[in-house]
Design an enzyme around this catalytic site. Structure first.
Site, PDB file in Angstrom:
ATOM      1  N   ASP A  13     -63.187  53.720 -97.147  1.00 17.26           N
ATOM      2  CA  ASP A  13     -63.115  55.170 -97.294  1.00 17.26           C
ATOM      3  C   ASP A  13     -64.467  55.754 -96.918  1.00 17.26           C
ATOM      4  OD1 ASP A  13     -64.524  55.814-100.191  1.00 17.26           O
ATOM      5  OD2 ASP A  13     -63.405  53.929-100.244  1.00 17.26           O
ATOM      6  N   GLU A 106     -63.247  61.613-111.181  1.00 10.45           N
ATOM      7  CA  GLU A 106     -64.101  60.586-111.758  1.00 10.45           C
ATOM      8  C   GLU A 106     -65.281  61.132-112.556  1.00 10.45           C
ATOM      9  OE1 GLU A 106     -67.095  59.161-108.494  1.00 10.45           O
ATOM     10  OE2 GLU A 106     -65.117  59.301-107.524  1.00 10.45           O
TER      11      GLU A 106
END
Length: 307
Positions: A13, A106
């Site tokens: 990613d 997150e």
């Protein structure tokens, strides 16, 4: 949760932090998929360039939104999802992308409660599902996943930089994708290293729960369903339950709606009739509270079904 498996598809990613990427070199190194940062508060400056480059090199492409700490309410979450969708449209629309759209959640600098965090995540995911007609995915860390509850209908992309598999958490028993390294620490690619040719510096390393062929089969032959979720042919083995459907299949089997065999097989109209009739009778029993009223409820239901 399950461990990594030999032969599983490998991916990365990226965002603007990786700079200019030589995508043909990335593909030649055995990387088959990539999740690309699309938005946080604004569009990632390398998003369109990375999407075009990765697609041209033959990688399977997904996009993710990093949820900023400024998103503290359900309404702000929906607005963030709408902004993410606008950027997806700028790149050519949902059909350009091969893999699920992702909510990266997150951080909690504002010390929101777990209930609020769950509500924010759910609002974002539901809005993206509505706007794109695809089932999105949640990305998070083991240290953060405990903030979520009741979201296991969404596939999980878990970040754990280790050789040991993540533990079951917040209802999830399997990962769809595992980010097993940030390029500096964690596990290694199948070749034993953490560096990816074509990228200067570190890059996150990910593994899909299945082979490249299974990854393509699961996400690249999309068919829109009436429930606004794009379903896919998940595997050529009709006797194997797909990870994304494992919990639902187990529950349906336990409740007697299916016999537990051939989970990947095509359902006949006869089999569907049996399932629907069983569900119909159970529903009647539930709302009746006792068997004395079943006959009358049956008559009323027949009238409703006849229109």
């Amino acid at each position: 949760m399950q461990s990594r498996s030999k032969g599983n598809a490998q991916g990365i990613d990226v965002s603007h932090h990786q700079g200019v990427i030589d995508w043909p070199k990335v593909a030649a190194a055995g990387i088959s998929f990539v999740f690309i940062k699309a938005t946080q508060n604004n569009m990632d400056p390398k998003f369109i360039e990375n999407v075009n480059g990765a697609k041209a090199a033959g990688l399977l492409v997904g996009a993710y939104h990093y949820l900023d700490d400024s998103v503290t309410t359900v309404d702000k979450a929906r607005t963030a999802a709408q902004s993410f969708n606008k950027v997806i449209q700028t790149a050519g629309g949902p059909d350009v992308f091969d893999l699920p759209f992702v909510l990266d959640y997150e951080s909690n600098k504002n010390k929101l409660t777990s209930a609020t965090i769950t509500s924010i995540a759910k609002a974002f995911l539901e809005e993206i599902q509505h706007l794109t007609c695809t089932l999105p995915m949640l990305y998070t860390y083991p240290s953060f996943i405990g903030n979520f509850s009741g979201l296991t209908d969404y596939p999980l992309w878990i970040a754990r930089y280790h050789t040991v598999a993540p533990v079951d958490a917040s209802g999830w028993k399997r990962w769809e994708f595992w980010q097993y390294s940030d390029g500096g620490v964690g596990d290694s690619l199948p070749n034993g290293i953490r560096k990816v040719p074509g990228i200067n510096g570190n890059v996150d390393l990910n593994e899909f729960d299945g082979t490249v062929e299974q990854l393509r089969s699961r996400y690249c032959n999309k068919q829109s369903g009436k429930d606004d979720v794009k379903m896919t042919d998940t595997t050529s083995d009709i006797n194997k339950v797909s990870p994304w459907a494992a919990d639902a299949w187990e529950e349906a089997t336990a409740n007697g709606y299916v016999d537990g065999t051939r989970p990947g097989a095509t359902v006949t109209r006869e089999e569907m009739a049996i399932i629907v009739n069983r569900l119909r009778k159970n529903f009647l029993t539930l709302i009746a509270g006792n068997t004395d009223r079943i006959a009358e409820l049956e008559r009323q239901l027949q009238q409703i079904e006849k229109g």
